[in-house]
Design a protein around this motif. Sequence first.
Motif, PDB file in Angstrom:
ATOM      1  N   THR A 196       0.854  -1.181   0.000  1.00  9.98           N
ATOM      2  CA  THR A 196       0.000   0.000   0.000  1.00  9.98           C
ATOM      3  C   THR A 196       0.891   1.233   0.000  1.00  9.98           C
ATOM      4  O   THR A 196       2.091   1.128   0.269  1.00  9.98           O
ATOM      5  CB  THR A 196      -0.982  -0.019   1.193  1.00  9.98           C
ATOM      6  N   TYR A 241       1.140   5.634   0.855  1.00 11.48           N
ATOM      7  CA  TYR A 241       0.568   6.885   1.366  1.00 11.48           C
ATOM      8  C   TYR A 241       0.175   7.831   0.244  1.00 11.48           C
ATOM      9  O   TYR A 241      -0.785   8.568   0.353  1.00 11.48           O
ATOM     10  CB  TYR A 241       1.560   7.612   2.280  1.00 11.48           C
ATOM     11  N   LYS A 250      -0.995   7.095  -2.527  1.00 11.11           N
ATOM     12  CA  LYS A 250      -2.100   6.474  -3.271  1.00 11.11           C
ATOM     13  C   LYS A 250      -1.699   6.044  -4.682  1.00 11.11           C
ATOM     14  O   LYS A 250      -2.535   5.918  -5.559  1.00 11.11           O
ATOM     15  CB  LYS A 250      -3.319   7.397  -3.316  1.00 11.11           C
ATOM     16  N   PHE A 261      -4.590   4.390   0.484  1.00 13.22           N
ATOM     17  CA  PHE A 261      -3.740   3.800   1.515  1.00 13.22           C
ATOM     18  C   PHE A 261      -4.617   2.889   2.361  1.00 13.22           C
ATOM     19  O   PHE A 261      -5.717   3.266   2.764  1.00 13.22           O
ATOM     20  CB  PHE A 261      -3.098   4.887   2.383  1.00 13.22           C
TER      21      PHE A 261
END
Length: 133
Positions: free
Chosen positions: A59, A61, A63, A69
């Motif tokens: 994932t 931060y 995006k 996220f």
Amino acid sequence: MAHYALINSDNIVVQVIAGVDENTIQTDLDGTQVGGTSKAWEDFYASRPWFAGLTCKRTSYNKSIRVNFAGVGGRYEPNFDVFIPIQPYPSWKLNYTTYQWEAPVVHPGNTEEYFYQWSELNKEWIKVTVFTE
């Protein structure tokens, strides 16, 4: 530093960890090499005994990976390979383009004097005065 979401069998995110960047390769004491790709690190973390039964997905931060996220309590949608945040209110609907929850009424926009807070009871945005000294 990369981040990885650990997902249970119901596709709910149960933990998010900081991990090794996907392009990093590490050599264990026994000479085994690990890493080099997101998939390799996802498989590595999922294989750890303390994460038994969980799936691991990278994932981000910013995006740039899987749209949002991952957040604990949110869910992973494997058919679209995206993370979906927790639904904030029962009346909100998921936008299947942005994978964000949207209120049934458009947000009026905050100002320096006011911000708006959602009222699920009334299904409307309530103006709140900003107090300054």
